[in-house]
Enzyme design. Sequence first.
Site: not given
Ligand SMILES: O=C(O)c1ccccc1NCC(=O)[C@H](O)[C@H](O)COP(=O)(O)O
Length: 209
Positions: A130, A6
């Site tokens: 999440d 993502c």
């Molecule tokens: O990634 C962002 O900046 C974000 C901002 C607002 C809403 C959702 C967002 N990300 C969503 C995702 O699917 C991410 O992959 C997920 O939160 C996991 O993130 P991480 O902990 O950094 O792997």
Amino acid sequence: MRIKICGITQPQQGKAIADLGATALGFICVTTSPRYVTIKQIQAVVEKLPSKVDSIGVFANTRPEKIKQAVVDGGLTGVQLHGDESPEFCQQLRDLLPGVEIIKALRIRTATDFDKTAIYNLFVDTLLLDAYHPQQLGGTGKTLDWQLLQNFQPSRPWFLAGGLTPYNILEALSQVKPTGIDLSSGVERAPGDKDLQKVAQLFEKLGNR
Ligand SMILES: O=C(O)c1ccccc1NCC(=O)[C@H](O)[C@H](O)COP(=O)(O)O
């Protein structure tokens, strides 16, 4: 297993990550995120991808017409709802976008938050679990308590997200059995700038899963 990376912003990185084995790429359509991309940027990535790779737009509390425009113009195959969208909103979007995968993200703070997953089962194609962060909606790098998820078996396919990295992924999968995994900051140099070495390391670790 589905593997979604993502927060893609750059066409070359998107193509390289798909070639390494990602089954889905995510595009952040939330303007406050440092990973935000415009429809034009999404188009530039999607046109380089093989058709078997899913392109998922991530939205938070966005109007259905705006989501539809991004799906149609950006060539998205799915929509991930990362805000406070209700089950009724998910159904409305399903009716508006037949054939488009609707993923509801739920940010889990306590064990009781799992109850919400049952409420959404009928109205979405896929769930995404999440970690909760008081100020940020996603991409936080925070992990969930995987122990709480050991017996989690919803009636819908689901992604495990939150703080996954090439270093902790095998530990997570030894405890939790999701249909797919979702990673963002754990395979980045900086927000929106993916580290291809870390992505390659992830696929090495995953082997033939
Ligand atoms: O990634 C962002 O900046 C974000 C901002 C607002 C809403 C959702 C967002 N990300 C969503 C995702 O699917 C991410 O992959 C997920 O939160 C996991 O993130 P991480 O902990 O950094 O792997």
